[in-house]
Design a protein around this motif. Structure first.
Motif, PDB file in Angstrom:
ATOM      1  N   LEU A  90      32.107  76.218   2.049  1.00 36.86           N
ATOM      2  CA  LEU A  90      31.495  74.972   2.514  1.00 36.86           C
ATOM      3  C   LEU A  90      30.129  75.202   3.152  1.00 36.86           C
ATOM      4  O   LEU A  90      29.569  74.304   3.779  1.00 36.86           O
ATOM      5  CB  LEU A  90      32.431  74.271   3.508  1.00 36.86           C
ATOM      6  CG  LEU A  90      33.698  73.668   2.872  1.00 36.86           C
ATOM      7  CD1 LEU A  90      34.732  73.327   3.936  1.00 36.86           C
ATOM      8  CD2 LEU A  90      33.343  72.423   2.067  1.00 36.86           C
ATOM      9  N   GLY A  91      29.593  76.415   2.993  1.00 41.41           N
ATOM     10  CA  GLY A  91      28.209  76.675   3.388  1.00 41.41           C
ATOM     11  C   GLY A  91      27.999  77.184   4.788  1.00 41.41           C
ATOM     12  O   GLY A  91      26.865  77.189   5.284  1.00 41.41           O
ATOM     13  N   ILE A  92      29.060  77.647   5.446  1.00 45.27           N
ATOM     14  CA  ILE A  92      28.919  78.163   6.809  1.00 45.27           C
ATOM     15  C   ILE A  92      28.841  79.689   6.762  1.00 45.27           C
ATOM     16  O   ILE A  92      29.708  80.354   6.191  1.00 45.27           O
ATOM     17  CB  ILE A  92      30.109  77.736   7.698  1.00 45.27           C
ATOM     18  CG1 ILE A  92      30.279  76.209   7.658  1.00 45.27           C
ATOM     19  CG2 ILE A  92      29.903  78.214   9.121  1.00 45.27           C
ATOM     20  CD1 ILE A  92      29.136  75.424   8.213  1.00 45.27           C
ATOM     21  N   SER A  93      27.821  80.244   7.379  1.00 46.28           N
ATOM     22  CA  SER A  93      27.625  81.701   7.363  1.00 46.28           C
ATOM     23  C   SER A  93      28.571  82.391   8.340  1.00 46.28           C
ATOM     24  O   SER A  93      29.108  81.765   9.272  1.00 46.28           O
ATOM     25  CB  SER A  93      26.184  82.035   7.731  1.00 46.28           C
ATOM     26  OG  SER A  93      25.919  81.686   9.089  1.00 46.28           O
ATOM     27  N   ALA A 152      28.559  67.494   6.159  1.00 41.60           N
ATOM     28  CA  ALA A 152      29.940  67.837   6.495  1.00 41.60           C
ATOM     29  C   ALA A 152      30.909  66.684   6.258  1.00 41.60           C
ATOM     30  O   ALA A 152      32.118  66.838   6.438  1.00 41.60           O
ATOM     31  CB  ALA A 152      30.020  68.263   7.961  1.00 41.60           C
ATOM     32  N   ALA A 153      30.395  65.523   5.843  1.00 46.09           N
ATOM     33  CA  ALA A 153      31.223  64.322   5.732  1.00 46.09           C
ATOM     34  C   ALA A 153      32.126  64.357   4.495  1.00 46.09           C
ATOM     35  O   ALA A 153      31.772  64.959   3.482  1.00 46.09           O
ATOM     36  CB  ALA A 153      30.327  63.083   5.679  1.00 46.09           C
ATOM     37  N   PRO A 154      33.276  63.690   4.548  1.00 42.18           N
ATOM     38  CA  PRO A 154      34.124  63.562   3.367  1.00 42.18           C
ATOM     39  C   PRO A 154      33.595  62.511   2.393  1.00 42.18           C
ATOM     40  O   PRO A 154      33.969  62.487   1.227  1.00 42.18           O
ATOM     41  CB  PRO A 154      35.475  63.141   3.943  1.00 42.18           C
ATOM     42  CG  PRO A 154      35.128  62.399   5.195  1.00 42.18           C
ATOM     43  CD  PRO A 154      33.905  63.079   5.736  1.00 42.18           C
ATOM     44  N   HIS A 173      37.604  68.295  11.795  1.00 43.16           N
ATOM     45  CA  HIS A 173      36.413  67.773  11.124  1.00 43.16           C
ATOM     46  C   HIS A 173      35.212  67.784  12.067  1.00 43.16           C
ATOM     47  O   HIS A 173      34.098  68.128  11.671  1.00 43.16           O
ATOM     48  CB  HIS A 173      36.656  66.359  10.596  1.00 43.16           C
ATOM     49  CG  HIS A 173      35.519  65.835   9.787  1.00 43.16           C
ATOM     50  ND1 HIS A 173      35.133  64.522   9.820  1.00 43.16           N
ATOM     51  CD2 HIS A 173      34.654  66.467   8.945  1.00 43.16           C
ATOM     52  CE1 HIS A 173      34.080  64.358   9.019  1.00 43.16           C
ATOM     53  NE2 HIS A 173      33.779  65.518   8.479  1.00 43.16           N
ATOM     54  N   ALA A 174      35.451  67.406  13.333  1.00 42.43           N
ATOM     55  CA  ALA A 174      34.366  67.449  14.315  1.00 42.43           C
ATOM     56  C   ALA A 174      33.822  68.869  14.448  1.00 42.43           C
ATOM     57  O   ALA A 174      32.611  69.094  14.473  1.00 42.43           O
ATOM     58  CB  ALA A 174      34.861  66.938  15.668  1.00 42.43           C
ATOM     59  N   LYS A 175      34.728  69.837  14.524  1.00 42.46           N
ATOM     60  CA  LYS A 175      34.338  71.246  14.630  1.00 42.46           C
ATOM     61  C   LYS A 175      33.486  71.663  13.439  1.00 42.46           C
ATOM     62  O   LYS A 175      32.410  72.265  13.602  1.00 42.46           O
ATOM     63  CB  LYS A 175      35.596  72.112  14.708  1.00 42.46           C
ATOM     64  CG  LYS A 175      35.346  73.611  14.659  1.00 42.46           C
ATOM     65  CD  LYS A 175      36.676  74.365  14.586  1.00 42.46           C
ATOM     66  CE  LYS A 175      36.460  75.849  14.396  1.00 42.46           C
ATOM     67  NZ  LYS A 175      37.740  76.583  14.247  1.00 42.46           N
ATOM     68  N   PHE A 176      33.938  71.333  12.237  1.00 39.75           N
ATOM     69  CA  PHE A 176      33.193  71.687  11.031  1.00 39.75           C
ATOM     70  C   PHE A 176      31.817  71.026  11.025  1.00 39.75           C
ATOM     71  O   PHE A 176      30.807  71.656  10.678  1.00 39.75           O
ATOM     72  CB  PHE A 176      33.986  71.282   9.791  1.00 39.75           C
ATOM     73  CG  PHE A 176      33.237  71.435   8.503  1.00 39.75           C
ATOM     74  CD1 PHE A 176      32.693  72.657   8.131  1.00 39.75           C
ATOM     75  CD2 PHE A 176      33.075  70.349   7.635  1.00 39.75           C
ATOM     76  CE1 PHE A 176      31.994  72.797   6.935  1.00 39.75           C
ATOM     77  CE2 PHE A 176      32.383  70.487   6.446  1.00 39.75           C
ATOM     78  CZ  PHE A 176      31.838  71.711   6.092  1.00 39.75           C
ATOM     79  N   GLY A 177      31.751  69.757  11.413  1.00 39.83           N
ATOM     80  CA  GLY A 177      30.475  69.049  11.430  1.00 39.83           C
ATOM     81  C   GLY A 177      29.463  69.684  12.363  1.00 39.83           C
ATOM     82  O   GLY A 177      28.277  69.810  12.037  1.00 39.83           O
TER      83      GLY A 177
END
Length: 434
Positions: free
Chosen positions: A12-15, A350-352, A408-412
């Protein structure tokens, strides 16, 4: 972190640097998160008690059409809201378009030509400026002969009681308090602080109506401003109390007279609360309210995480990483416009829903500067869902809120940081050296 979680985040693009940095932040937040869960449990029981007291049944999920006479679901829902907020009455309607609309209804319903309104928490939110007449707008309260004054908060964010006392006159009919910071980098106001202000105003003149803009604050604490004497608490159902399920609507809870006056403004004099079809939204309103305490808790965890993550990188955050929370909004001050833009673009990514859309600043109605908004939401404009926005003007602060789930908040938030890194505005070695 487990290897399969690493894999998903990377896909999902997080390093790795952002994952490791975020994990180090979370290691220090367990006690804060436990307290948030404790408040959510209290508020969950409060909502259940109100629903059981009013004998909510499956029949109440059915809607009405036309005039909406004898809409038992709508009327029972309003009784539930009144019990949750410990008020005499409530107006909870699909016909209320947004929080600003709910505030407008409450103000116009309870003010008359020659009356005076005073905001004692400084300048109100941007979209209310046109309603009051601070910004020249057709149909404003100013056009109807209602005078407006404001008292700024003190430098520490507390109420200026001496200034309030000196500003209130015989014409003062209503005092307005905004709980959240809006687009100002000031602290949000706690329920007990608001209660002190309510008592102070009432000590000067008992008949002054005290109205609290409660947007973004519901269920953040165990009490609401109405528990401390506010005559009106007003908010939007596509924020906290809708639990992410309400597709529209707003609420006004308070004294019977003030709510009745507001209902005449929303509908028509003489009919008020008796009319107003609920169509097919009752079930969503009930279920959204039921979920609201835990959804608000998820958003709060996201706000605390964001505060700590960006504070440790040297950015000014309001509130800071350790201060008590009074609403779900987290401000991060970048000082340069690209910071606001990249942050919002990361939240959108990051949104669905609409994750492929790239938000840009635009001249949004009701604001005095271009605004950028990230809102990949199931409900359009629902800021209890993961969202961020900010005006393109100094100090170039972004305002983050929402998240239907903590994960989801954490991922955003991680995605917002990744966006700033990918844009070249934060170097990865800053994450390692913090």
């Amino acid at each position: 972190m487990k290897e399969d979680l690493y894999k998903y985040y990377k896909e999902l693009g997080i390093s790795k640097e952002v994952i490791d940095y975020s994990s180090s932040i979370l290691g220090d937040l367990k006690e804060r998160f436990d307290k948030i869960d404790e408040t959510a449990e209290y508020n969950q029981l409060k909502v259940i008690r109100a629903m059981q007291k009013n004998q909510v049944s499956e029949m109440h999920f059915e809607g009405s059409t036309g005039y909406g006479y004898t809409d038992a679901g709508r009327d029972t829902l309003e009784a539930v809201f009144a019990d949750v907020f410990h008020t005499e009455d409530a107006l909870v309607r699909a016909q209320i378009a947004c929080g600003t609309h709910a505030l407008t209804i409450a103000l116009f319903g309870n003010l008359r030509p020659g009356d005076e309104i005073i905001s004692i928490s400084g300048k109100p939110y941007d979209t209310l400026e046109g309603v009051i007449g601070i910004r020249e707008t057709k149909g404003s309260l100013a056009e109807y002969g209602v005078c407006y004054k404001q008292v700024e908060l003190l430098s520490d964010g507390s109420f200026d009681f001496e200034g309030i006392k000196n500003t209130i006159t015989e014409k003062t009919k209503l005092v307005e308090i905004q709980r959240s910071k809006g687009y100002l980098p000031r602290p949000s106001l706690g329920v007990k602080e608001i209660g002190e202000a309510v008592r102070f105003v009432k000590s000067i003149r008992e008949d002054i109506i005290v109205m609290v803009d409660n947007c973004y604050g519901e269920f953040v604490e165990e009490d609401e401003p109405s528990d401390f004497g506010a005559d009106l608490v007003v908010g939007s159902l596509i924020k906290n109390p809708g639990g992410g399920l309400a597709p529209l609507g707003g609420y006004i809870a308070g004294t019977k007279e003030c709510v009745e006056n507001a209902s005449y403004r929303l509908m028509t004099p003489g009919l008020g609360k008796e009319v107003g079809a609920s169509l097919n939204v009752n079930r969503s309103f009930y279920q959204g309210l039921f979920l609201a305490p835990v959804v608000t808790a998820a958003a709060l965890k996201g706000a605390v995480f964001a505060a700590n993550l960006y504070e440790r990188l040297g950015f000014r955050v309001v509130p800071n990483g350790s201060e008590p929370r009074h609403d779900i909004i987290q401000a991060v001050e970048f000082g340069f416009p690209e910071g606001v833009i990249k942050f919002c673009q990361g939240i959108q990514a990051a949104a669905p829903v609409d994750s492929h859309v790239v938000p840009e600043p635009w001249a949004m109605p009701g604001y005095d500067a271009d605004v950028i908004m990230a809102a990949g939401a199931f409900i359009s404009g629902a800021s209890i869902e993961l969202s961020a926005d900010g005006p393109m003007k100094p100090p170039y602060a972004v305002y983050f809120q929402g998240g239907l789930t903590w994960y989801h908040a954490k991922f955003g938030i991680m995605k917002s940081l990744q966006s700033l890194i990918d844009g070249g505005y934060i170097k990865t070695d800053r994450l390692i050296n913090v």
